[in-house]
Design an enzyme around this catalytic site. Structure first.
Site, mmCIF file in Angstrom:
data_model
loop_
_atom_site.group_PDB
_atom_site.id
_atom_site.type_symbol
_atom_site.label_atom_id
_atom_site.label_comp_id
_atom_site.label_asym_id
_atom_site.label_seq_id
_atom_site.Cartn_x
_atom_site.Cartn_y
_atom_site.Cartn_z
ATOM 1 N N SER A 22 0.839 -1.203 0.000
ATOM 2 C CA SER A 22 0.000 0.000 0.000
ATOM 3 C C SER A 22 0.870 1.248 0.000
ATOM 4 O O SER A 22 2.003 1.225 0.508
ATOM 5 C CB SER A 22 -0.859 -0.033 1.267
ATOM 6 O OG SER A 22 -1.397 1.233 1.532
ATOM 7 N N TYR A 80 -0.800 -0.230 10.245
ATOM 8 C CA TYR A 80 -1.027 -0.919 8.969
ATOM 9 C C TYR A 80 0.133 -0.655 8.007
ATOM 10 O O TYR A 80 0.698 -1.572 7.426
ATOM 11 C CB TYR A 80 -2.357 -0.409 8.390
ATOM 12 C CG TYR A 80 -2.664 -0.800 6.965
ATOM 13 C CD1 TYR A 80 -3.183 -2.054 6.664
ATOM 14 C CD2 TYR A 80 -2.503 0.118 5.912
ATOM 15 C CE1 TYR A 80 -3.514 -2.396 5.351
ATOM 16 C CE2 TYR A 80 -2.829 -0.210 4.609
ATOM 17 C CZ TYR A 80 -3.333 -1.471 4.332
ATOM 18 O OH TYR A 80 -3.658 -1.798 3.030
ATOM 19 N N LYS A 130 2.864 -3.349 6.515
ATOM 20 C CA LYS A 130 3.097 -3.521 5.070
ATOM 21 C C LYS A 130 4.572 -3.253 4.741
ATOM 22 O O LYS A 130 5.178 -3.957 3.927
ATOM 23 C CB LYS A 130 2.207 -2.568 4.260
ATOM 24 C CG LYS A 130 0.719 -2.874 4.320
ATOM 25 C CD LYS A 130 0.336 -4.087 3.512
ATOM 26 C CE LYS A 130 -1.176 -4.265 3.387
ATOM 27 N NZ LYS A 130 -1.565 -5.558 2.839
HETATM 28 N N1 NAD Z 1 -8.646 -1.575 -1.641
HETATM 29 C C1 NAD Z 1 -7.694 -0.668 -1.521
HETATM 30 O O1 NAD Z 1 -7.902 0.529 -1.772
HETATM 31 C C2 NAD Z 1 -6.289 -1.094 -1.122
HETATM 32 C C3 NAD Z 1 -5.287 -0.123 -1.129
HETATM 33 C C4 NAD Z 1 -4.002 -0.498 -0.735
HETATM 34 C C5 NAD Z 1 -3.745 -1.807 -0.374
HETATM 35 N N2 NAD Z 1 -4.747 -2.736 -0.365
HETATM 36 C C6 NAD Z 1 -4.416 -4.109 0.032
HETATM 37 O O2 NAD Z 1 -4.912 -5.003 -0.946
HETATM 38 C C7 NAD Z 1 -5.353 -6.217 -0.338
HETATM 39 C C8 NAD Z 1 -6.779 -6.511 -0.721
HETATM 40 O O3 NAD Z 1 -7.578 -5.379 -0.410
HETATM 41 P P1 NAD Z 1 -9.170 -5.434 -0.448
HETATM 42 O O4 NAD Z 1 -9.645 -4.056 -0.705
HETATM 43 O O5 NAD Z 1 -9.614 -6.557 -1.322
HETATM 44 O O6 NAD Z 1 -9.455 -5.771 1.085
HETATM 45 P P2 NAD Z 1 -10.659 -6.623 1.729
HETATM 46 O O7 NAD Z 1 -10.753 -6.214 3.150
HETATM 47 O O8 NAD Z 1 -11.875 -6.521 0.877
HETATM 48 O O9 NAD Z 1 -10.096 -8.119 1.638
HETATM 49 C C9 NAD Z 1 -9.138 -8.631 2.529
HETATM 50 C C10 NAD Z 1 -9.488 -10.091 2.783
HETATM 51 O O10 NAD Z 1 -8.532 -10.636 3.717
HETATM 52 C C11 NAD Z 1 -9.230 -11.565 4.498
HETATM 53 N N3 NAD Z 1 -8.548 -11.809 5.766
HETATM 54 C C12 NAD Z 1 -8.379 -10.947 6.792
HETATM 55 N N4 NAD Z 1 -7.755 -11.556 7.805
HETATM 56 C C13 NAD Z 1 -7.510 -12.827 7.422
HETATM 57 C C14 NAD Z 1 -6.907 -13.944 8.049
HETATM 58 N N5 NAD Z 1 -6.442 -13.889 9.305
HETATM 59 N N6 NAD Z 1 -6.831 -15.103 7.361
HETATM 60 C C15 NAD Z 1 -7.334 -15.169 6.105
HETATM 61 N N7 NAD Z 1 -7.917 -14.167 5.462
HETATM 62 C C16 NAD Z 1 -8.012 -12.998 6.119
HETATM 63 C C17 NAD Z 1 -10.599 -10.909 4.750
HETATM 64 O O11 NAD Z 1 -11.580 -11.881 5.149
HETATM 65 C C18 NAD Z 1 -10.891 -10.279 3.400
HETATM 66 O O12 NAD Z 1 -11.691 -11.119 2.593
HETATM 67 C C19 NAD Z 1 -5.131 -6.031 1.171
HETATM 68 O O13 NAD Z 1 -3.897 -6.620 1.514
HETATM 69 C C20 NAD Z 1 -5.065 -4.529 1.339
HETATM 70 O O14 NAD Z 1 -4.274 -4.186 2.452
HETATM 71 C C21 NAD Z 1 -6.018 -2.405 -0.736
#
Ligand code: NAD
Length: 328
Positions: free
Chosen positions: A127, A151, A155
């Site tokens: 991120s 967070y 990361k």
């Molecule tokens: N969406 C954004 O804007 C964004 C921006 C920067 C980084 N990210 C990163 O991208 C990735 C995906 O983002 P997203 O928007 O799909 O997030 P999201 O919250 O929709 O999905 C994350 C998933 O991780 C799963 N999870 C959490 N803890 C867990 C555990 N202990 N064991 C197994 N699964 C677990 C959750 O159930 C969820 O389905 C993440 O790593 C997030 O940090 C997202």
């Protein structure tokens, strides 16, 4: 090819799996086996049902990571995370999943490779939260990482681990520093960044949305379709071109809230814009004031990563992918 998606039930995970189902050769070869893993039950796409195993598991629980790796996946998408707001309020959970869970995954790959040679491709969702204020106007590819949240710290540590495990040949890793993904589908959530998506998604569905900040607030965006594209490109690219700096700031689009609203007006008209209600919130305004606004992603772009260049495109993608092409 055996593909593992960890975090497959999340927003990006679901979209990645949908893309793999729609274009089964997107990763450059046939998917002979697909393992979907998440803390909540992942949806299995009909087109890949015969090759898919869906697992409900906690990445942070001892012994979980080795069980994911014993099937020796060739490509591993690691998208599971406790996202920023929750990682800030629940210190233990954030470190347990985002740091210890990630380390356990990397270690399981190392152990498997000690048993028999094994070097999968690992794509890690990082991120722009790895960076911290004060920021230059444009954050370059070599700006140092001084995160200001737990967070972002988790990361940033995972990025270091990914680079070291890749350097040692344990796996072939690429860290994808995602912009804020917009328009996030689904119901409005409580994330401080939620309004960037809410003020577009809700009016596009004929509903009211609240804007808690001023129109001059600027931020860094890419669409969910681009996010999936980044991961697919990272899975298929020639990683010898990356060099030792394995974590890449993805391309995106720098836009103000006012520019988002004008793009909404061009795509969906004045009626949609009239559904945005201004309710200034000093807490959210304060949080957002410390966020980065613009990046130089030339390094990732030179390696072939692409994102939208105008905001209208981000809105059109949402209309196509989430609304079946229909406007209210
Ligand atoms: N969406 C954004 O804007 C964004 C921006 C920067 C980084 N990210 C990163 O991208 C990735 C995906 O983002 P997203 O928007 O799909 O997030 P999201 O919250 O929709 O999905 C994350 C998933 O991780 C799963 N999870 C959490 N803890 C867990 C555990 N202990 N064991 C197994 N699964 C677990 C959750 O159930 C969820 O389905 C993440 O790593 C997030 O940090 C997202």
């Amino acid at each position: 090819m055996h593909v593992l998606v960890i975090g497959a039930a999340g927003m990006i995970g679901r979209k990645l799996v949908e893309r793999l189902a729609a274009s089964p050769s997107a990763l450059g070869g046939e998917i002979g086996r697909l393992t979907l893993a998440d803390a909540v039950a992942p949806v299995v796409p009909a087109a890949l049902r015969s090759v898919t195993t869906a697992l409900t598991f906690d990445l942070a629980a001892p012994g979980t990571a080795p069980s994911l790796i014993e099937g020796r996946p060739d490509v591993i998408f690691h998208l599971a995370a406790i996202v920023s707001g929750e990682a800030e309020t629940d210190f233990d959970k954030g470190y347990a999943v985002n740091l210890e869970g990630t380390r356990a995954l990397f270690e399981a790959i190392r152990r498997e490779g000690q048993r028999e040679p094994y070097r999968p491709r690992v794509l890690f969702a990082s991120s722009i939260a790895v960076f911290g204020a004060p920021f230059p106007e444009i954050i370059g590819p070599d700006f140092f990482t001084t995160p200001l949240t737990s967070y972002g710290t988790q990361k940033a540590i995972a990025e270091l681990l990914l680079a070291d495990y890749s350097r040692r040949g344990i796996f072939d890793g690429v860290g994808i520093r995602l912009p804020t993904i917009c328009i996030r589908p689904g119901a409005p959530n409580k994330a401080a960044s939620g309004f960037f998506s809410n003020i577009l998604r809700e009016p596009l569905a004929g509903k009211e949305a609240v804007l808690p900040v001023g129109e001059d607030v600027r931020h860094w965006f890419a669409s969910p379709r681009s996010a999936v594209g980044f991961f697919i490109h990272a899975a298929t690219m020639d990683t010898s071109a990356i060099g030792p700096r394995r974590n890449l700031t993805m391309p995106g689009l720098s836009a103000t809230v006012g520019e988002e609203i004008e793009a909404l007006r061009r795509v969906a008209g004045d009626k949609a814009v009239s559904l945005i209600r201004r309710e200034p919130d000093p807490v959210i305004t304060g949080i957002v004031a410390g966020w980065p606004t613009n990046f130089d992603a030339s390094r990732a772009m030179a390696l072939g990563f692409r994102a939208e260049t105008v905001f209208d495109e981000i809105i059109r993608i949402h209309v196509e992918d989430e609304l079946g092409g229909r406007l209210p």
